[in-house]
Design an enzyme around this catalytic site. Sequence first.
Site, PDB file in Angstrom:
ATOM      1  N   LEU A 154      63.867 108.403 -20.151  1.00 52.45           N
ATOM      2  CA  LEU A 154      64.609 108.848 -19.006  1.00 52.45           C
ATOM      3  C   LEU A 154      64.278 109.794 -17.511  1.00 52.45           C
ATOM      4  O   LEU A 154      63.702 110.813 -17.235  1.00 52.45           O
ATOM      5  CB  LEU A 154      65.497 110.332 -19.320  1.00 52.45           C
ATOM      6  N   ALA A 198      65.602 108.978 -14.208  1.00 52.13           N
ATOM      7  CA  ALA A 198      66.807 108.794 -13.494  1.00 52.13           C
ATOM      8  C   ALA A 198      68.213 109.644 -12.443  1.00 52.13           C
ATOM      9  O   ALA A 198      68.518 109.356 -11.722  1.00 52.13           O
ATOM     10  CB  ALA A 198      68.430 107.557 -14.400  1.00 52.13           C
ATOM     11  N   GLY A 199      67.054 110.969 -13.038  1.00 56.16           N
ATOM     12  CA  GLY A 199      67.655 112.009 -12.481  1.00 56.16           C
ATOM     13  C   GLY A 199      67.202 111.924 -10.730  1.00 56.16           C
ATOM     14  O   GLY A 199      65.725 111.514 -10.388  1.00 56.16           O
ATOM     15  N   GLY A 243      75.420 111.745 -17.448  1.00 56.04           N
ATOM     16  CA  GLY A 243      74.978 112.863 -18.386  1.00 56.04           C
ATOM     17  C   GLY A 243      73.328 112.305 -19.815  1.00 56.04           C
ATOM     18  O   GLY A 243      73.471 110.361 -19.078  1.00 56.04           O
ATOM     19  N   ASP A 274      60.106 114.193 -16.723  1.00 55.44           N
ATOM     20  CA  ASP A 274      59.247 114.918 -15.787  1.00 55.44           C
ATOM     21  C   ASP A 274      58.952 116.348 -17.174  1.00 55.44           C
ATOM     22  O   ASP A 274      58.886 117.072 -16.357  1.00 55.44           O
ATOM     23  CB  ASP A 274      60.680 115.540 -15.237  1.00 55.44           C
ATOM     24  N   ARG A 322      32.294 107.396  -2.004  1.00 53.78           N
ATOM     25  CA  ARG A 322      33.622 106.804  -2.441  1.00 53.78           C
ATOM     26  C   ARG A 322      34.130 105.742  -3.425  1.00 53.78           C
ATOM     27  O   ARG A 322      32.765 105.576  -4.434  1.00 53.78           O
ATOM     28  CB  ARG A 322      33.918 107.306  -0.945  1.00 53.78           C
ATOM     29  N   HIS A 331      19.636 113.919   2.207  1.00 56.25           N
ATOM     30  CA  HIS A 331      20.822 114.639   3.933  1.00 56.25           C
ATOM     31  C   HIS A 331      21.048 113.271   4.504  1.00 56.25           C
ATOM     32  O   HIS A 331      20.885 112.683   5.484  1.00 56.25           O
ATOM     33  CB  HIS A 331      20.134 115.716   4.093  1.00 56.25           C
ATOM     34  N   TYR A 361      30.681  98.015   9.515  1.00 59.27           N
ATOM     35  CA  TYR A 361      31.428  97.348  10.745  1.00 59.27           C
ATOM     36  C   TYR A 361      31.549  97.718  11.879  1.00 59.27           C
ATOM     37  O   TYR A 361      31.250  98.009  12.739  1.00 59.27           O
ATOM     38  CB  TYR A 361      33.066  98.538   9.849  1.00 59.27           C
TER      39      TYR A 361
END
Length: 449
Positions: free
Chosen positions: A10, A12-13, A82, A107, A318, A348, A372
């Site tokens: 569920l 949908a809240g 409900g 949740d 990364r 370093h 780049y």
Amino acid sequence: MVRNCLSIVLAAGEGTRMKSPLPKVLHKIAGLPLVCHVIKQIELAGSLQLAVVVGSGAEDITKVVQSFTKNAMIFEQKERLGTAHAVLSARLALQEEVDDILIVFGDTPLIEHSSLVRIRAFLADGADVVVAGFYASDPTGYGRLIKKNGKLITIVEEKDASDEEKKVSLCNGGIMALNGKYALSLLNKIDNNNMQQEYYLTDVVSIASRQNLNIQVVEIPFDNVIGINNCFELFEADALWQKRKARDLMLSGVTILKPESVYFSYDTEIEPGVLIEPNVYFGPGVKIQSGAVIRAFSYLEGAVVGRDAQIGPYARLRFGTELERSVKVGNFCEIKQAKVGEFSKINHLSYIGDTEIGTNTNIGAGAITCNYDGFNKHKTVIDDDVFIGSNSVLVAPLSIGKGSYIASGSVITEDVPINSMVFGRARQVIKEDRAIKLRAHLSKNKRNK
């Protein structure tokens, strides 16, 4: 006999208490949306059929769920009438012949598959309705599981409970399982004759009790049923998840010097024999092999760290980084989309991006790859046994041959043959005593301004 299972999540809240434009179930702990945590545990519990009921933020939730699992059927609850109404929004799935129907809220990210397996086991042993419950030292605010002669007969919400019922410490955990044979008939009998005029899933218990069906309560840990309603509860749930993860890793043989300062993601994999110093962040997609050392204040995401490697302090790995055995990446280095061969060192102040580095190669302090050009990324290939001098700039696309030596301060723009020594800098010029004249000239100009 293997029992098949349909799980209904569920989701949908509206989640208004989150005070966020993001749908509640898409908020994350450990880098994974709440609803995906729930789905992961459901699948680990052996449930192969999945229905997710969406409402507010339906499009966004659907996209996330379908990218996480290919099994999900999506149903929309168009009106908020409900929890039972939400379950019946998946009526098409409920009409299929299944043995077990498991109903879980989207949740509750801390649910463990072991608890779901225990709930399903009660159905296999003959129960028709199974309710997850927990004992609370302070049950205020929770629905109470009311028994008569040792049998569960109803679930009473706090606001509707009598003074006597409020003394009951056995609380409703929200998770419910139904025998597929009775599920639709029970759900169809639920009405909305209450103050809120909503269809409550909890009414299944009293209906089943009147039909003398077999109703069982399974006690599960409270943290398994914690629901998220606001951002502070999100933080608390994340902290509990992190504590669980750290405990599991340490019991498996990982040394974590200050576990409360280390952040793990949902898919972090760390082998026994790894040492983790304080204040380390593991983003999604990290795998650390045995013997590696992750020093303080390092940030890793989407990276594979090989055996006996040393990372940090203050290193950033990364996505797309692969470090082989005994690689060293030191302080203030950033590695991205790079494969580094065993025994190589980047100790370093370096940026290494879109690069392949061979074995036993040394990258000097301050050396960087320029990958780049403002429009496209380009690749640098550095072979085995290469020495890159400090403060060198490697302008991609570029290939540096095996055994080559790049002099410090060089800017390298052309491919380097094997075993070459390369100087890519201007020749040093010395003019003796010229500094005295320069200072006098500059001082005179300063006085005249």
